[in-house]
Design an enzyme around this catalytic site. Sequence first.
Site: not given
Length: 365
Positions: A40, A335, A210, A236, A263, A313
């Site tokens: 990312r 979380e 996720d 998710e 989220e 989130h």
Amino acid sequence: MSLRITDVMVRTAPFSAGTWLDESRISTPMSPYPAFAERRSSWRGPGSDLVWLYLGTDDPEVFGIGQTRGGTAVEAVVDHLVTLLPRTGTGPAAAAEQLRRAAEPYAAGGAAAMAVSAVELALWDLQARSLGAPLHRLLGGRSGPLPYYVTAPHPDTLAEVDADLLAGTRYVKVPMAYGPADGPAHLRDNLDRLAEVRRLVPGHIPLAVDCFMSWDVPYVLRFAAEAAGLGLGWVEEPLARDDLAGHAELRARLGPVGVAAGEHAFGLTEGLALLEGRCVDVLQSDVTWCGGLSVARTLGEVAVRRGVTFAPHNAAMHPWALHLLSALGPNVLTEVLVGAGAPAVVPTVTDVPGAGTDKRAAGFG
């Protein structure tokens, strides 16, 4: 709130630089582009940075701290919005509504919702401190530990999780490394990762995955079918955030496997659309993104009334969210993120004044 706001400071700080959140191979909306598929950090840039806001008053012991993300882009919106902020006499929810109206013509959506979140969270913190009370008292909550689930970057990381923390978790979640953009062969790699987690986590604890808005309906259905027997509890963010029809279809077809999302739903309207469209079993609004505590509170109350679990989130790293969760009853989850720079411990609401934020830790000396 009778105190006058006399001091405003805004600063940005790296959030996930160098951690698994930025550097691991995770399926993302950018996965179809090879140059950005591996990590990312190759595409998120400063947009992932934290934005901190400090509101000081004419009483040096009373201040408010808020937080969001979005880096310098959102910082610029915050800088503008605080110039419109009533300096005295206006509660957090009313002030936030005024700022939302001001942003509507030019910045509605993500950046504006995130900026308003930072301001409103700071106002809630300030108001509670002005009363010498913990934030949960203003929300109708209480101090003490909260129900939680653990998010780990990789099965190997579970070996680093405290045994007591793991014993008390309601779920264990891991991100998936691949999606449809990587071809069908990598579906097996995702299943192997889930199976490895299953070997490390006691069988009575369900698992979650996720997908970061990067899968599609056929891929989710095939994955869930082949993961039968592994104790998959929810999938998710399987689809793009605005694909309400797709989320509703998955929820109807996945059987015992739930759908989690929200989220990246910005504002009250987007969050309510997920609930009204019967799109989710778990609503994951982020209090630092969705428009603030008042928006998250409304969404949480509606979710709980409808039997939808409210699991904001990254809540363990957001003290405002912890205070809110303490006021919403048993159908909530916190979380707890492992390996993101903060200690992974049982999330607990305290009785210190305000939200419990520390201005030195936030970089305001």
